[in-house]
Scaffold this motif. Structure first.
Motif, PDB file in Angstrom:
ATOM      1  N   GLU A  27      10.637  -0.304  -2.052  1.00 53.66           N
ATOM      2  CA  GLU A  27       9.681   0.521  -1.647  1.00 53.66           C
ATOM      3  C   GLU A  27       8.604  -0.545  -0.966  1.00 53.66           C
ATOM      4  O   GLU A  27       8.272  -1.708  -1.464  1.00 53.66           O
ATOM      5  CB  GLU A  27       9.262   1.495  -2.751  1.00 53.66           C
ATOM      6  CG  GLU A  27      10.319   2.442  -2.908  1.00 53.66           C
ATOM      7  CD  GLU A  27       9.816   3.614  -3.849  1.00 53.66           C
ATOM      8  OE1 GLU A  27      10.656   4.575  -3.784  1.00 53.66           O
ATOM      9  OE2 GLU A  27       9.025   3.434  -4.715  1.00 53.66           O
ATOM     10  N   LYS A  71      15.194   6.217   2.991  1.00 56.42           N
ATOM     11  CA  LYS A  71      13.996   6.205   3.003  1.00 56.42           C
ATOM     12  C   LYS A  71      13.178   7.494   3.623  1.00 56.42           C
ATOM     13  O   LYS A  71      13.486   7.979   4.502  1.00 56.42           O
ATOM     14  CB  LYS A  71      13.237   4.926   3.575  1.00 56.42           C
ATOM     15  CG  LYS A  71      13.769   3.597   2.910  1.00 56.42           C
ATOM     16  CD  LYS A  71      13.279   2.393   3.405  1.00 56.42           C
ATOM     17  CE  LYS A  71      14.168   2.192   4.843  1.00 56.42           C
ATOM     18  NZ  LYS A  71      15.539   1.843   4.709  1.00 56.42           N
ATOM     19  N   ARG A  81       3.792   3.592   4.403  1.00 55.78           N
ATOM     20  CA  ARG A  81       4.610   3.594   3.175  1.00 55.78           C
ATOM     21  C   ARG A  81       6.054   3.825   3.457  1.00 55.78           C
ATOM     22  O   ARG A  81       6.340   4.685   4.299  1.00 55.78           O
ATOM     23  CB  ARG A  81       4.057   4.364   1.852  1.00 55.78           C
ATOM     24  CG  ARG A  81       2.550   3.908   1.626  1.00 55.78           C
ATOM     25  CD  ARG A  81       1.993   4.621   0.496  1.00 55.78           C
ATOM     26  NE  ARG A  81       0.663   4.372   0.277  1.00 55.78           N
ATOM     27  CZ  ARG A  81       0.139   4.836  -0.763  1.00 55.78           C
ATOM     28  NH1 ARG A  81       0.465   5.620  -1.543  1.00 55.78           N
ATOM     29  NH2 ARG A  81      -1.217   4.345  -1.125  1.00 55.78           N
ATOM     30  N   TYR A  83       9.190   5.028   0.830  1.00 51.13           N
ATOM     31  CA  TYR A  83       9.806   5.476  -0.439  1.00 51.13           C
ATOM     32  C   TYR A  83      11.103   5.797  -0.415  1.00 51.13           C
ATOM     33  O   TYR A  83      11.794   6.395   0.414  1.00 51.13           O
ATOM     34  CB  TYR A  83       9.023   6.650  -1.228  1.00 51.13           C
ATOM     35  CG  TYR A  83       7.310   6.275  -1.597  1.00 51.13           C
ATOM     36  CD1 TYR A  83       7.153   5.405  -2.512  1.00 51.13           C
ATOM     37  CD2 TYR A  83       6.467   6.983  -0.681  1.00 51.13           C
ATOM     38  CE1 TYR A  83       5.849   5.116  -2.828  1.00 51.13           C
ATOM     39  CE2 TYR A  83       5.292   6.640  -0.825  1.00 51.13           C
ATOM     40  CZ  TYR A  83       4.806   5.779  -2.160  1.00 51.13           C
ATOM     41  OH  TYR A  83       3.276   5.392  -2.401  1.00 51.13           O
ATOM     42  N   GLU A 109      12.854  14.543  -6.769  1.00 48.52           N
ATOM     43  CA  GLU A 109      12.646  13.296  -7.723  1.00 48.52           C
ATOM     44  C   GLU A 109      13.078  13.468  -8.955  1.00 48.52           C
ATOM     45  O   GLU A 109      12.509  14.490  -9.595  1.00 48.52           O
ATOM     46  CB  GLU A 109      11.213  12.799  -7.758  1.00 48.52           C
ATOM     47  CG  GLU A 109      10.856  12.187  -6.581  1.00 48.52           C
ATOM     48  CD  GLU A 109      11.310  10.832  -6.146  1.00 48.52           C
ATOM     49  OE1 GLU A 109      12.155  10.430  -6.857  1.00 48.52           O
ATOM     50  OE2 GLU A 109      10.695  10.091  -5.201  1.00 48.52           O
ATOM     51  N   TYR A 118       4.550   6.815 -11.890  1.00 46.77           N
ATOM     52  CA  TYR A 118       4.309   6.609 -10.419  1.00 46.77           C
ATOM     53  C   TYR A 118       4.950   7.612  -9.903  1.00 46.77           C
ATOM     54  O   TYR A 118       4.318   7.845  -8.796  1.00 46.77           O
ATOM     55  CB  TYR A 118       5.238   5.438 -10.459  1.00 46.77           C
ATOM     56  CG  TYR A 118       5.787   4.737  -8.991  1.00 46.77           C
ATOM     57  CD1 TYR A 118       4.738   4.326  -8.312  1.00 46.77           C
ATOM     58  CD2 TYR A 118       6.910   4.667  -8.425  1.00 46.77           C
ATOM     59  CE1 TYR A 118       4.875   4.116  -6.939  1.00 46.77           C
ATOM     60  CE2 TYR A 118       7.002   4.463  -7.278  1.00 46.77           C
ATOM     61  CZ  TYR A 118       6.047   3.895  -6.181  1.00 46.77           C
ATOM     62  OH  TYR A 118       6.304   3.290  -5.349  1.00 46.77           O
ATOM     63  N   ASP A 119       5.987   8.242 -10.100  1.00 43.91           N
ATOM     64  CA  ASP A 119       6.392   9.489  -9.488  1.00 43.91           C
ATOM     65  C   ASP A 119       5.364  10.670  -9.427  1.00 43.91           C
ATOM     66  O   ASP A 119       5.127  11.212  -8.311  1.00 43.91           O
ATOM     67  CB  ASP A 119       7.721  10.038 -10.069  1.00 43.91           C
ATOM     68  CG  ASP A 119       8.994   9.121  -9.698  1.00 43.91           C
ATOM     69  OD1 ASP A 119       9.070   7.942  -8.973  1.00 43.91           O
ATOM     70  OD2 ASP A 119       9.968   9.459 -10.535  1.00 43.91           O
ATOM     71  N   LYS A 123       3.461   8.604  -6.035  1.00 48.56           N
ATOM     72  CA  LYS A 123       4.468   9.134  -4.948  1.00 48.56           C
ATOM     73  C   LYS A 123       4.178  10.806  -4.530  1.00 48.56           C
ATOM     74  O   LYS A 123       4.370  11.142  -3.535  1.00 48.56           O
ATOM     75  CB  LYS A 123       5.779   8.955  -5.516  1.00 48.56           C
ATOM     76  CG  LYS A 123       6.472   7.569  -5.258  1.00 48.56           C
ATOM     77  CD  LYS A 123       7.728   7.435  -6.136  1.00 48.56           C
ATOM     78  CE  LYS A 123       8.702   7.755  -4.843  1.00 48.56           C
ATOM     79  NZ  LYS A 123      10.232   7.197  -5.539  1.00 48.56           N
TER      80      LYS A 123
END
Length: 192
Positions: A27, A71, A81, A83, A109, A118-119, A123
């Motif tokens: 990422e 992505k 960014r 992801y 996710e 983090y998710d 994110k």
């Protein structure tokens, strides 16, 4: 005075070129690259079952599902960014030759213990900046539970919870629905 680019930051072009030949996904956060760990068999089964279910329902329709090899690009005023979500549905896709999408309508996710924070924080906040994003689903691995963040008419995201095999997640944004039982097809949970 003109600001100079930090020479230690990787350019977007170099990142995208490297991802094409890399055996490991990375990422990209404004020039800093982070390798991604592989998911457990359960994680991958849940993501795949979700993708298959949505793919079957969307066949012949405008919107199309994409797996975790595609992505998402998120562009801020001062950085970009990339992801890799576990799955997404896109109704306005980039060119077929592109390696990323800009306009997902739905993002999925599957939460892992190692990436949960983090998710659901970094994110999630980044995904919320995508103008065409309508729904963000966070799918648990250790129980049949899905948190749905749905864009409201005022632009903010409301939260809905769906639990158990009989729950059905309506997705009118892509003219379909998702049964929780279908997400967890073949997954067994231990009795605690």
């Amino acid at each position: 005075m003109i600001a100079q680019r930090d020479p230690d930051l990787l350019s977007i072009d170099d990142y995208l070129a490297g991802e094409e030949s890399s055996d490991v996904k990375h990422e990209y956060l404004g020039g800093i690259v982070h390798a991604m760990a592989g998911g457990s068999n359960r994680h991958n089964a849940i993501a795949l079952d979700t993708l298959i279910t949505l793919g079957n329902q969307l066949e012949g329709k405008k919107c199309r599902p994409f797996n975790s090899d595609t992505k998402i690009r998120i562009t801020y005023d001062d950085h970009t960014r990339f992801y890799y979500p576990d799955a997404m549905v896109v109704c306005e896709p980039n060119a077929e030759t592109s390696h990323f999408q800009d306009k997902p309508a739905v993002i999925i996710e599957v939460l892992s213990e190692s990436t949960r924070r983090y998710d659901i924080f970094e994110k999630r906040d980044a995904y919320f900046t995508i103008p065409l994003l309508k729904v963000l689903l966070f799918v648990e691995q250790d129980r049949m539970a899905v948190s749905v963040h749905r864009r409201e008419p005022d632009g903010r995201f409301g939260i809905e919870a769906y639990r158990g095999p009989d729950a059905v997640i309506p997705l009118p944004e892509i003219s379909t629905k998702l049964r929780v039982a279908d997400i967890y097809r073949g997954v067994t949970f231990s009795e605690d």
